[in-house]
Each structure stands twice: as structure tokens, then as C-alpha cells.
Design an enzyme around this catalytic site. Structure first.
Site, mmCIF file in Angstrom:
data_model
loop_
_atom_site.group_PDB
_atom_site.id
_atom_site.type_symbol
_atom_site.label_atom_id
_atom_site.label_comp_id
_atom_site.label_asym_id
_atom_site.label_seq_id
_atom_site.Cartn_x
_atom_site.Cartn_y
_atom_site.Cartn_z
ATOM 1 N N GLU A 92 0.819 -1.201 0.000
ATOM 2 C CA GLU A 92 0.000 0.000 0.000
ATOM 3 C C GLU A 92 0.867 1.271 0.000
ATOM 4 O O GLU A 92 0.593 2.209 -0.719
ATOM 5 C CB GLU A 92 -0.887 -0.033 1.253
ATOM 6 C CG GLU A 92 -1.825 1.130 1.401
ATOM 7 C CD GLU A 92 -3.097 0.939 0.593
ATOM 8 O OE1 GLU A 92 -3.192 -0.079 -0.117
ATOM 9 O OE2 GLU A 92 -3.971 1.817 0.671
ATOM 10 N N ASP A 93 1.915 1.261 0.810
ATOM 11 C CA ASP A 93 2.639 2.507 1.082
ATOM 12 C C ASP A 93 3.984 2.641 0.380
ATOM 13 O O ASP A 93 4.607 3.688 0.463
ATOM 14 C CB ASP A 93 2.890 2.635 2.601
ATOM 15 C CG ASP A 93 1.587 2.812 3.370
ATOM 16 O OD1 ASP A 93 0.563 3.062 2.713
ATOM 17 O OD2 ASP A 93 1.598 2.698 4.602
#
Ligand code: MN
Length: 748
Positions: A92-93
Site C-alpha cells: 500500500e505505502d
């Protein structure tokens, strides 16, 4: 959760928890096995990738995945799950791809990380439609590997623990979502410690005032309460000792805050009235000791009737086991006592996660597979979602299932059935088997005849009486609570209509062909060819369509004659009889305004009228018939029952004039009949579909009789075939509609 980078250096240097430090030391000292190696590599990888990222609290971002991994480790998670805890925010990051994760940490870790990433993208508080889709995916992910959900729950728990750093509106949204979805999920998976903490945290953010009141209430009376419970535990301990029961733990514990609050609301009590804020827990070694302890408790303190629950004999679907009882405590107030073995305690705290501690068979032991029958509720959810088309219904049934209080009942053989609260004998019958439900005649509950709509209670022994010629009643839809029963009843209804339709179609054919020989005719090759020519897959389909009114008898008979003619060109038997009464059919006069073209071409200048028997609409294939009287040409729909028996020499080919001339009538009357499941407002809903189209309804009649669908007759004014078909389809698509047909005169 996205990371925020803060340029100034964090105030608190992040410190590794001791378990992780030990892990790292072991790895460096060459004592590491592959499990420790996987955990350490996952941590190091996450540490590097989250470097320079900070949480809203100002902590380095890595504190979050480390805390999540720690929660998973506390639950007894395997190395793969703990590694996924470290890596759950990576995809996600950061720029890392799932493929890289698989390369470095294996396919299992990748699957978990990907699963959690997917779940994180779903916004559960969106519109109903989307919400349902999200739930579905979530449960599908869940069915593939239950560890995905457990990692997600740990992620959510840590985010809830650190929620104070977010903006108030985000706190509200996340808390609400947690209360509606994640806490019930934790409960359903039996992970009690997650459930209680999640609920208390939601309570804190969603009802802060009440939360504080309950908190104060508990601390206010703590000393007196603890002294009292201490006294009770002494009494019980010495008695249990005398009996030789090996007590592993015996102590009071405050109930969780939200539980107290819910109880207050359920019982409509004020804060001052709540005394029942602590419970006593006895943990022993064996099942037998549980029951002996219970005897001691009931002997020492007066039990309150109706409060004893044996979840050892009847475990909850989430595998929870314990004995629960409530006794009158030393202050004269009720006190709940829970008795369980150490293993039951472990399952109460860790739920499904407890299983990965008891089984060490590798990565698949926490997956739900077909032999894991204990989690039937999960299977049911997956089954239902295939049955339920309507998103709202899906959400409702899902929420019901997440929150339901179960009812335990028995078959006459002593098998336990777990049903939803409010379930009736009909739900029970369908739970056993569809055929049992479909042929249910009555039910005996605890040996007595019972009404079919009577909600069952815990411990009821239910016997279903079936009879071959019994069948479901539409009325059952008003009280069954399980989606399964509801769907089965509806399905039966649709199927049974087919049988009725088959019988009706057959009856029509018998009238035409005579009763004898009908069976051989239906099996004959010409009949099969006829079915194909009429665009039906089988003769049965054709006969059903005939009964349903989708094709007319004459259409079928004419096709059949053609087929037979082709086969036997010599033998031509065509002695049609004229219908003398044709001219007596009610007709609709079409006003012919001067100077305008007729809406019908082919009979220009002739007197004509639209036949009242079939009421043709512009756009539909039509045929003109020369009538015997002075009424000119009668315009029928092609295939009208009354027309096809008339000698061909009286036919006049006609067409609708495609050009919309002024003076042409704007609308034409059509009669339809609708069979609908009888419920309040169904007529209103149907009529609104007509008014949407600016369709005038001249006449509406509703016939209802018990246990039968409502019969709705409508006369509507229709512009043309297109409008008619469009509108009829809209009505047909309503879930309550069983059948809809156009009525011609002479039909029933
Ligand atoms: Mn996270």
C-alpha cells in the site's frame, strides 16, 4: 492507513519489543531456524522500507507493523502470519510489488499481504450496493485464508488503540465501521480478547459521555466490590479444595465496559442500578471438574433460575465453551460465574487462532476447508451470497448473521441444530432438508402440535411431519427468518407454477387434439420439431409456454400441421370450423377522423374496428378479418385464438401505419393480469411503474385469498407495442411478481 512523513525527528526513539529483540539475537547467534529467519527478514525489510515515514502520533511508522506483528504473535500466529503483520502496509505505502514479496518471503506471505491490502482499500461505509460487494470480497478472501482476516483484525485493533491522533470525524467513521464489522467478525471468529477491546474502544469514541460514566462507576465501587468478591472466592476455593478439584484460576474480573453498557440499555437501567459489573471465573483442568465446580457454586450461593447456560454441552458456533450461571452474591445482588477448562479459556480468548497453536501441520491448517465443519456459518454466508441478488437483502442477512443470538434446538434423534433467533419450525424444516420443508404438513415441538410460525426456544425438540401432497404456503414468507428457507419457498413456488403451466398447456392441447393419443403426440418427432420451430428447447418448455400464454394454441397447432404436412404431403386434413360467434366479441371502435390517414394500412376506405378479444397494439403483427355483419374489417392480433380457425379466404393482410398521423388514437386499451406475492404496497409499486410511463390505468382489481398469490387485473391505456413491452418488463422484474400475462377474451 497511509503514512505521513514528518520532517522533524521523532521525540521518542522507537524501541524494539523484547520478543523481537530475542528473535534478532537468536538469528545473529546462528541459532536461527527457518521460522525465526523469516520473521527477522520480514522485520528488517519493513524497517528499511518504512524508514523516514511517521505516523500521525509522531512515532516512526515501523512502530505500527511491529505492534501488529506482536498482536499476531500473542495470538499464537505462525511465522507466516507474523511476517505478514510486518509487511501488511508495504504494498500500500511503498513501491514494492506483490511479486517481490513472493520472491523474498514465499507465496503464503504474499497471499496474506495482498489479501490485507485489498481489504484496506474497501470503504465499508459507502453505499449499500458497494458495501455488499465489499463484504462479498472480504468473505471470499476469508474463505481462502482465514489468516488474512486475523491480520486485518490486528491491524484494526492497533489503529483503534492509536485513534486519538486522528481527526474527530475520522475517529467516528473508523469506530463505527469497527463496531459494525470488525468487532462482530472478531466475535464470530471467537477471538474474545480482540472483540472486547475493539468494542470498548468504539464505545469510548462513539459514546464518550456514557463511556466515562461507566468507567467512573466501576472505579467508584472498586474497593468494596473487590473485597466482596475476594470473600466469595475464599469460600469457593476452600470448598473446591475439599472436593479435590484442581483449581487453576479463581478470581473476579470486571466485565468489559461496553458489555455493561449494553446490558444497561437492554434492561433499561440507570447507572445507579447496575451492580452486575464484575464476574467470577473458575478455570479447572477437566470437563468433569467444570460440572463439579458448578455444583459447588450452586451449593454455596443461591442460583438465579433461568440463568444457567451449558455451552460445554452445546458450544457456540464460534467454538466458545463454558458453563455460565448467575448466583446471588454476598451483597444480595446477582453475580455471574463462568466455569471452563484451560483449553476452553484459550479458545474463548483466541478463537479460531487457537487452532494454529494446537496444530503444527504447516501453512494450510488455518484455512477453512471443506472438512472444517465447525465453521458452517461461514459456509452459509458464502452460499447465501450466491442466492441473494438484492444487495440490501445480502447486507441484512449478513448483519443478522453477525449479530444474531442463536437458538439451539434438537431433532428427535438428539442432533443439535443452531438456528437464528426467531426461527420457526419452517426454518427448522428447511435447515434439515429442502424436501422436508417443501412437504411439511405440521410440526410437533416438545411432543405437542405447534403453530408453524411459532418462534422456537432453546432446547426445544422439534419434529417435522411431512406428507407427500403437502406443499409450501406463500404465507410462510411472512414469518421465516432464514434466507435459506425464504429462497427455497420462492424457488418452490416458481417451479410449481411451471408444473401448473405444463398441466394447463396440456389441457389446451387435449381440447384440440383429443385426450387419446396426447402422450404419444407429445413424444412424437413432429412435436419436437414444432417446439424447435417455436423457439423452445423442449416439448415441455413449449407446453409450459402454452399454459403460460406465451404462445397460443393455434400458433402451435398450425406449426404442428405444417410439420406434419412436410412429412406427409399427401394427407391433408384441414377441415376448419368457423366460429360463428366471432362477431359477438366486444370491440373497440376506432374513431376515424376525416382527412387523416388510417393508422392501419391495407384497408383504406373500409370500415374497420380493433377486435375486443385480443386488443392489438401498434407495432404488433395483425391480420384483418372480413366480418359477416355490417361491421367491416375486424383487426386481430396474429395468433389470436379466435382468428386462426377462420377460413383463409376471409383474411385481409393489414399493417400498422408506421407514420404517426394526426388523428390517430393516442392510446389503446390492454388488459393484463398479474400474479404477485401478496404484501402491503405491492399494488402501489406496480401502479407507480405505470405512472412513471404516463400510462393511464382505467381499472384495477385485486383478488386475494389466503395462501395464494394476489391476482391483480388491470386495464391500461398503451401507446404501442414498444411501450407495452418495456413497461411489462419493468413490472416483471419486480421481485414480488410471479407471473404477468396479457388477457384476451375467453382466457381464464
Ligand atoms: Mn496497517
Amino acid at each position: 492507513m497511509s503514512a505521513t512523513s514528518i520532517l522533524e525527528s521523532p521525540v521518542n526513539q522507537f524501541q524494539l519489543p523484547s520478543w523481537l529483540q530475542e528473535c534478532m539475537l537468536k538469528q545473529q547467534s546462528d541459532q536461527a531456524d527457518e521460522h525465526i529467519d523469516l520473521i527477522c527478514r520480514a522485520f528488517n525489510f519493513a524497517y528499511q522500507l518504512h524508514e523516514g515515514q511517521y505516523r500521525k502520533s509522531g512515532e516512526p511508522y515501523i512502530a505500527h507493523p511491529v505492534a501488529v506483528a506482536g498482536l499476531l504473535r500473542d495470538l499464537g500466529g505462525d511465522d507466516v502470519t507474523i511476517a505478514a503483520g510486518f509487511l501488511h502496509d508495504i504494498v500500500e505505502d511503498t513501491e514494492v510489488t506483490p511479486e517481490e514479496i513472493e520472491e523474498l518471503f514465499g507465496a503464503d506471505v504474499r497471499r496474506l499481504v495482498e489479501g490485507v491490502t485489498k481489504l484496506s482499500k474497501f470503504n465499508f461505509s459507502s453505499t449499500t450496493e458497494r458495501q455488499a460487494e465489499n463484504f462479498r470480497r472480504m468473505f471470499l478472501a476469508m474463505a481462502k485464508d482465514i489468516r488474512v482476516i486475523i491480520v486485518k483484525l490486528a491491524d484494526r485493533l492497533h489503529n483503534m488503540r492509536t485513534l486519538e491522533h486522528l481527526k474527530p470525524e475520522k475517529q467516528q467513521r473508523i469506530s463505527l465501521e469497527t463496531r459494525e464489522i470488525f468487532a462482530p467478525l472478531a466475535n464470530r471468529l471467537g477471538i474474545g480478547r480482540f472483540k472486547w477491546e475493539l468494542e470498548d474502544l468504539c464505545f469510548k469514541y462513539l459514546e464518550p459521555e456514557d463511556y466515562n460514566k461507566v468507567k467512573v462507576l466501576i472505579s467508584d465501587r472498586r474497593e468494596a466490590r473487590e473485597a466482596r468478591i475476594e470473600q466469595m472466592t475464599e469460600i469457593l476455593r476452600s470448598r473446591l479444595d475439599k472436593l479435590g478439584v484442581n483449581v487453576l484460576e479463581l478470581k473476579g474480573r470486571p466485565k468489559h465496559l461496553y458489555g455493561i453498557y449494553q446490558k444497561m440499555q437492554r434492561q433499561n437501567k440507570e447507572f445507579e442500578e447496575i451492580y452486575d459489573i464484575a464476574a467470577l471465573r473458575i478455570i479447572v483442568e477437566t470437563n468433569e471438574e467444570c460440572y463439579r465446580s458448578l455444583a459447588v457454586v450452586h451449593d454455596a450461593f443461591k442460583p438465579i433460575p433461568g440463568r444457567f447456560k451449558d455451552y460445554i454441552g452445546l458450544p457456540k458456533p464460534n467454538l466458545y465453551q463454558s458453563l455460565h450461571t448467575t448466583v446471588v452474591g454476598l451483597n444480595g445482588r446477582p453475580l455471574e460465574v463462568q466455569i471452563r477448562t484451560i483449553e476452553m479459556h484459550h479458545i474463548a480468548e483466541y478463537g479460531i487462532a487457537a487452532h494454529w497453536k494446537y496444530k503444527e501441520t504447516g501453512s494450510s491448517d488455518t484455512q477453512i476447508n471443506s472438512d472444517d465443519e465447525k465453521f458452517t456459518w461461514l459456509r452459509q454466508l458464502l452460499d447465501w451470497q450466491n442466492d441473494l441478488k438484492d444487495a440490501q437483502e445480502y447486507i441484512d442477512s449478513l448483519k443478522d448473521n453477525l449479530f444474531e443470538d442463536d437458538v439451539y434446538v434438537f431433532t428427535p434423534n438428539g442432533d443439535v441444530m443452531v438456528l437464528a433467533q426467531g426461527a420457526t419450525p419452517v426454518d427448522f424444516a428447511y435447515r434439515i432438508h429442502t424436501e422436508i420443508g417443501n412437504h411439511m404438513k405440521g410440526a410437533r415441538v416438545n411432543g405437542r402440535w405447534s403453530a408453524l410460525d411459532l418462534p422456537l426456544s432453546n432446547g426445544d425438540i422439534v419434529e417435522i411431519i411431512t406428507q407427500n401432497n403437502s406443499h409450501p404456503s406463500l404465507d410462510w414468507l411472512n414469518f421465516v427468518v432464514s434466507p435459506t428457507a425464504r429462497n427455497r419457498i420462492r424457488q418452490w413456488y416458481k417451479r410449481s407454477r411451471r408444473e401448473e403451466n405444463l398441466a394447463r398447456g396440456r389441457g389446451l392441447l387435449e381440447k384440440e387434439m383429443g385426450k387419446t393419443g396426447i402422450d404419444s403426440l407429445l413424444k412424437s418427432e413432429p412435436m419436437q420439431i414444432t417446439a424447435q420451430k417455436c423457439n423452445y428447447q423442449s416439448v415441455d418448455d413449449l407446453v409450459a409456454a402454452l399454459g403460460y400464454g406465451e404462445v397460443t394454441l393455434n400458433h402451435v397447432v398450425n406449426r404442428l400441421r405444417e410439420v406434419i404436412k412436410e412429412e406427409q404431403p399427401v394427407e391433408q386434413v384441414t377441415e376448419e370450423q368457423e366460429i360463428a360467434s366471432l362477431s359477438s366479441t366486444v370491440t373497440t371502435e376506432v374513431p376515424q377522423s376525416k382527412g387523416s390517414k388510417s393508422p392501419i394500412t391495407g384497408i383504406e376506405g373500409l370500415l374497420y374496428h380493433l377486435a375486443g378479444c385480443c386488443k392489438p397494439l401498434p407495432g404488433e403483427p395483425i391480420i384483418g378479418v372480413v366480418t359477416r355483419g355490417s361491421r367491416g374489417i375486424s383487426i386481430h392480433r396474429q395468433g389470436c385464438t379466435n382468428v386462426e380457425q377462420i377460413p383463409g379466404d376471409r383474411f385481409v393482410p393489414v399493417n400498422w401505419n408506421p407514420i404517426d398521423e394526426p388523428g390517430r388514437p393516442l392510446t389503446y386499451p390492454v388488459d393484463i393480469q398479474i400474479e404477485a406475492i401478496d404484501r402491503v404496497g405491492v399494488l402501489k409499486d406496480i401502479l407507480s411503474r405505470f405512472s412513471d410511463q404516463n400510462i393511464n390505468v382505467r381499472n384495477a382489481g385485486v383478488k386475494t385469498s389466503p395462501n395464494k398469490p394476489a391476482l391483480i387485473s388491470l386495464s391500461i391505456d398503451i401507446r404501442d407495442r414498444q411501450q407495452f413491452e418495456y413497461t411489462i418488463n419493468r413490472v416483471k422484474n419486480m421481485s414480488d411478481i410471479l407471473n404477468i400475462r396479457r388477457v384476451s377474451q375467453g382466457d381464464n
